[in-house]
Design a protein around this motif. Sequence first.
Motif, mmCIF file in Angstrom:
data_model
loop_
_atom_site.group_PDB
_atom_site.id
_atom_site.type_symbol
_atom_site.label_atom_id
_atom_site.label_comp_id
_atom_site.label_asym_id
_atom_site.label_seq_id
_atom_site.Cartn_x
_atom_site.Cartn_y
_atom_site.Cartn_z
ATOM 1 N N LEU A 61 0.826 -1.205 0.000
ATOM 2 C CA LEU A 61 0.000 0.000 0.000
ATOM 3 C C LEU A 61 0.863 1.259 0.000
ATOM 4 C CD1 LEU A 61 -2.734 -1.070 2.593
ATOM 5 C CD2 LEU A 61 -2.764 -1.298 0.106
ATOM 6 N N GLU A 62 2.014 1.196 0.661
ATOM 7 C CA GLU A 62 2.911 2.355 0.703
ATOM 8 C C GLU A 62 3.342 2.749 -0.704
ATOM 9 O OE1 GLU A 62 6.985 3.664 3.040
ATOM 10 O OE2 GLU A 62 6.740 1.578 2.405
ATOM 11 N N GLU A 63 3.706 1.756 -1.519
ATOM 12 C CA GLU A 63 4.156 2.045 -2.880
ATOM 13 C C GLU A 63 3.019 2.599 -3.729
ATOM 14 O OE1 GLU A 63 6.447 -0.300 -6.547
ATOM 15 O OE2 GLU A 63 6.184 -1.262 -4.582
ATOM 16 N N MET A 64 1.807 2.061 -3.521
ATOM 17 C CA MET A 64 0.656 2.571 -4.268
ATOM 18 C C MET A 64 0.351 4.018 -3.879
ATOM 19 S SD MET A 64 -1.885 -0.735 -4.133
ATOM 20 C CE MET A 64 -1.262 -2.392 -4.421
ATOM 21 N N VAL A 65 0.387 4.286 -2.572
ATOM 22 C CA VAL A 65 0.148 5.655 -2.102
ATOM 23 C C VAL A 65 1.201 6.601 -2.676
ATOM 24 C CG1 VAL A 65 0.208 7.128 -0.051
ATOM 25 C CG2 VAL A 65 -1.072 4.979 -0.001
ATOM 26 N N ALA A 66 2.464 6.148 -2.684
ATOM 27 C CA ALA A 66 3.542 6.980 -3.213
ATOM 28 C C ALA A 66 3.362 7.235 -4.715
ATOM 29 C CB ALA A 66 4.888 6.316 -2.950
ATOM 30 N N ALA A 67 2.890 6.216 -5.450
ATOM 31 C CA ALA A 67 2.674 6.389 -6.888
ATOM 32 C C ALA A 67 1.558 7.395 -7.147
ATOM 33 C CB ALA A 67 2.342 5.043 -7.521
ATOM 34 N N LEU A 68 0.521 7.351 -6.327
ATOM 35 C CA LEU A 68 -0.563 8.328 -6.461
ATOM 36 C C LEU A 68 -0.070 9.728 -6.105
ATOM 37 C CD1 LEU A 68 -3.442 6.216 -4.879
ATOM 38 C CD2 LEU A 68 -3.225 6.837 -7.280
ATOM 39 N N GLU A 69 0.744 9.821 -5.069
ATOM 40 C CA GLU A 69 1.303 11.120 -4.675
ATOM 41 C C GLU A 69 2.188 11.680 -5.785
ATOM 42 O OE1 GLU A 69 1.564 14.381 -2.286
ATOM 43 O OE2 GLU A 69 0.347 12.577 -1.922
ATOM 44 N N GLU A 70 2.924 10.801 -6.462
ATOM 45 C CA GLU A 70 3.772 11.247 -7.562
ATOM 46 C C GLU A 70 2.929 11.807 -8.707
ATOM 47 O OE1 GLU A 70 7.254 9.432 -10.512
ATOM 48 O OE2 GLU A 70 6.505 8.267 -8.812
ATOM 49 N N GLN A 71 1.785 11.153 -8.971
ATOM 50 C CA GLN A 71 0.901 11.677 -10.009
ATOM 51 C C GLN A 71 0.346 13.048 -9.615
ATOM 52 O OE1 GLN A 71 -2.050 9.071 -11.748
ATOM 53 N NE2 GLN A 71 -0.853 7.239 -11.249
ATOM 54 N N LYS A 72 0.005 13.225 -8.356
ATOM 55 C CA LYS A 72 -0.461 14.531 -7.894
ATOM 56 C C LYS A 72 0.640 15.580 -8.025
ATOM 57 C CE LYS A 72 -2.711 14.309 -3.916
ATOM 58 N NZ LYS A 72 -3.078 13.836 -2.569
ATOM 59 N N ASP A 73 1.871 15.186 -7.687
ATOM 60 C CA ASP A 73 2.990 16.126 -7.818
ATOM 61 C C ASP A 73 3.202 16.521 -9.275
ATOM 62 O OD1 ASP A 73 3.455 16.152 -5.111
ATOM 63 O OD2 ASP A 73 5.011 14.600 -5.166
ATOM 64 N N ASP A 74 3.008 15.569 -10.184
ATOM 65 C CA ASP A 74 3.131 15.892 -11.611
ATOM 66 C C ASP A 74 2.106 16.945 -12.033
ATOM 67 O OD1 ASP A 74 5.227 14.163 -11.944
ATOM 68 O OD2 ASP A 74 4.010 12.508 -12.709
ATOM 69 N N LEU A 75 0.901 16.819 -11.494
ATOM 70 C CA LEU A 75 -0.128 17.817 -11.801
ATOM 71 C C LEU A 75 0.266 19.179 -11.242
ATOM 72 C CD1 LEU A 75 -3.386 15.757 -11.102
ATOM 73 C CD2 LEU A 75 -2.282 16.172 -13.296
ATOM 74 N N PHE A 76 0.778 19.192 -10.016
ATOM 75 C CA PHE A 76 1.200 20.457 -9.409
ATOM 76 C C PHE A 76 2.275 21.152 -10.247
ATOM 77 C CE2 PHE A 76 -0.022 18.608 -5.065
ATOM 78 C CZ PHE A 76 -1.231 19.268 -5.060
ATOM 79 N N SER A 77 3.209 20.355 -10.766
ATOM 80 C CA SER A 77 4.344 20.946 -11.475
ATOM 81 C C SER A 77 4.026 21.279 -12.931
ATOM 82 C CB SER A 77 5.542 19.984 -11.423
ATOM 83 O OG SER A 77 5.238 18.773 -12.094
ATOM 84 N N THR A 78 2.896 20.804 -13.431
ATOM 85 C CA THR A 78 2.563 21.017 -14.845
ATOM 86 C C THR A 78 1.621 22.205 -15.053
ATOM 87 O OG1 THR A 78 2.839 18.647 -15.283
ATOM 88 C CG2 THR A 78 1.592 19.926 -16.909
ATOM 89 N N TYR A 79 0.647 22.370 -14.165
ATOM 90 C CA TYR A 79 -0.442 23.328 -14.416
ATOM 91 C C TYR A 79 -0.406 24.501 -13.449
ATOM 92 C CZ TYR A 79 -2.264 19.401 -17.095
ATOM 93 O OH TYR A 79 -2.394 18.384 -17.994
ATOM 94 N N THR A 80 -1.078 25.583 -13.877
ATOM 95 C CA THR A 80 -1.347 26.731 -13.020
ATOM 96 C C THR A 80 -2.849 27.007 -13.028
ATOM 97 O OG1 THR A 80 -0.959 29.085 -12.674
ATOM 98 C CG2 THR A 80 -0.924 28.308 -14.948
ATOM 99 N N LEU A 81 -3.361 27.472 -11.898
ATOM 100 C CA LEU A 81 -4.807 27.749 -11.793
ATOM 101 C C LEU A 81 -5.106 29.248 -11.888
ATOM 102 C CD1 LEU A 81 -5.808 25.326 -8.865
ATOM 103 C CD2 LEU A 81 -5.644 24.853 -11.317
ATOM 104 N N GLU A 82 -4.140 30.026 -12.328
ATOM 105 C CA GLU A 82 -4.294 31.482 -12.287
ATOM 106 C C GLU A 82 -5.463 31.993 -13.126
ATOM 107 O OE1 GLU A 82 -0.676 33.343 -13.338
ATOM 108 O OE2 GLU A 82 0.406 32.715 -11.525
#
Length: 529
Positions: A61-82
Amino acid sequence: MKFWRYSRWDGTQPPFDHRRKEMIDHFMENIMKGMSPGTSLAQMLWEGFPLAGMDFRVMGLEEMVAALEEQKDDLFSTYTLEKIFEQPMEDFRFLLQNEAMKRREIDAKPPPSYDSLPPGLLEKLHSLKAFDFIDDESRRMHDAWQTRRQDIRDLYDFYSEYADRFYGEQELDFDKALALMRQFQELDRLQRKLLSGRLEAIDPEQLRRMLGDDAQTSFNILLQLPPTLSGEGLVQGAGGRLEMTPRGLRRLGESAFGRLFYPIQKDRRGEHQGHAPQTGDLLPDSSHAYRYGDRFDLDLTRTLLQSIPRGATPAGAIALDPDGFFVREREQLVTTTTVVLLDLSWSMSRDGRFEAAKKVALALDHYIRSRFPKDKVHTIGFSTEAVELKGRELAMAVWDAYRPFTNLQGALQLAMQLIKRSGNRNNRVLVITDGQPTAYYVHDELHVEFPETINGLSRNACMATLAEVRRVTAQGMHIDTFMLDDSPVLLEFTREMARINKGRAVLCRPGKLGELILVEEIKRRGGRT
């Protein structure tokens, strides 16, 4: 006609025997490290484990949670909500301008200006809710946004919570931002479910869609882990109250013995058999021609093989002759008492010492109880005080973080009591430790003391322990000490114990402990390695 259809294994099918065995072996290995059944199960679910037979590693479960967190981080680093609300704001400007133009054409009262409306998007919608639009296009655009009030509200909430975390350069319009929000929320919900441990609430297909086929397969295996353990009769209860069953305790001993003995057996293939004293086990050639006075324990196989060449009697039977009788050799059997003194002090938690020592204790307990049921075997755990570890207590034993001192004197006293209670004159006491004594009794009063210097001795505790060694030696105790630390002071203390008792003092690494103790015990009792 029968048909068989083969498909890719995805973890939902019942595990094959070798896969189930690997799952159980990992569970048992954790118990040997000192984990409780509940903690062992939780560790496997959280960290995952390899399935060597399939060349597949089960994601935890730790690895799955980390993989999901990585996907969220990718979204943070790609987009802006301005600029996500610019589209609806521009639509409001446009529809009000269109409405104003239409009303000027018919000389009607103008609509409110954009700048006169409240600043917020939802507030603008609310202020125009009752307004009667004349321009058809303006009305359709206004009504469309009125139906999306919940989308606007949700996106506002999302923006207020996460806007500062999105630092990418790719801009989004309202609809794309809404899609991003839903994607992010799906990732977040799945992540929260995994962290909560509510596995039954997780859709494996959703997991596959978001993390891939290996994650779905791993998750299906993790779902099977608790029922596999309970279905094998190894554990009972649920959650933090999980307990080993009697069958599970036996399996733990078998597992410890197998992990120590069989690798050693493979390594030693081809070596000569040792000359350890025999204990009554019979080998195929352990028989001889009958002599007058021998006990008539006939070796039927060798007797018949010896008689067949003589031919048959007239009646067709095998002709037996007293000169062709072979009888089995048996040595006089004796019972012994074996006591393992297992150091539970805090220092045993380092470098795999405790795991190695506990594994040996479990393996010896299983070997002696299963092969020599008339013998006695005991395990004593000692830290600040000493206590006998029976069955479940041995299985669940863990190094003692709260009573960190080492009371070898108390362990020897208790071992002597158990030896006397057994009535066996033949005894063997195995001390597995990594430290010097730091606790002792004076007239039943417990004393503890720290070493006088760094890497020094606790003088009073050592003197009291050596005095106890003299007492138990005089009463017939045989002590072998296995030291897991190479400090010169500890080695000297161990040698002094051996000098007094005439036993052995062995310096060894944790990884060699099983070979030094278990193999010797098997050879000593007449077995083969």
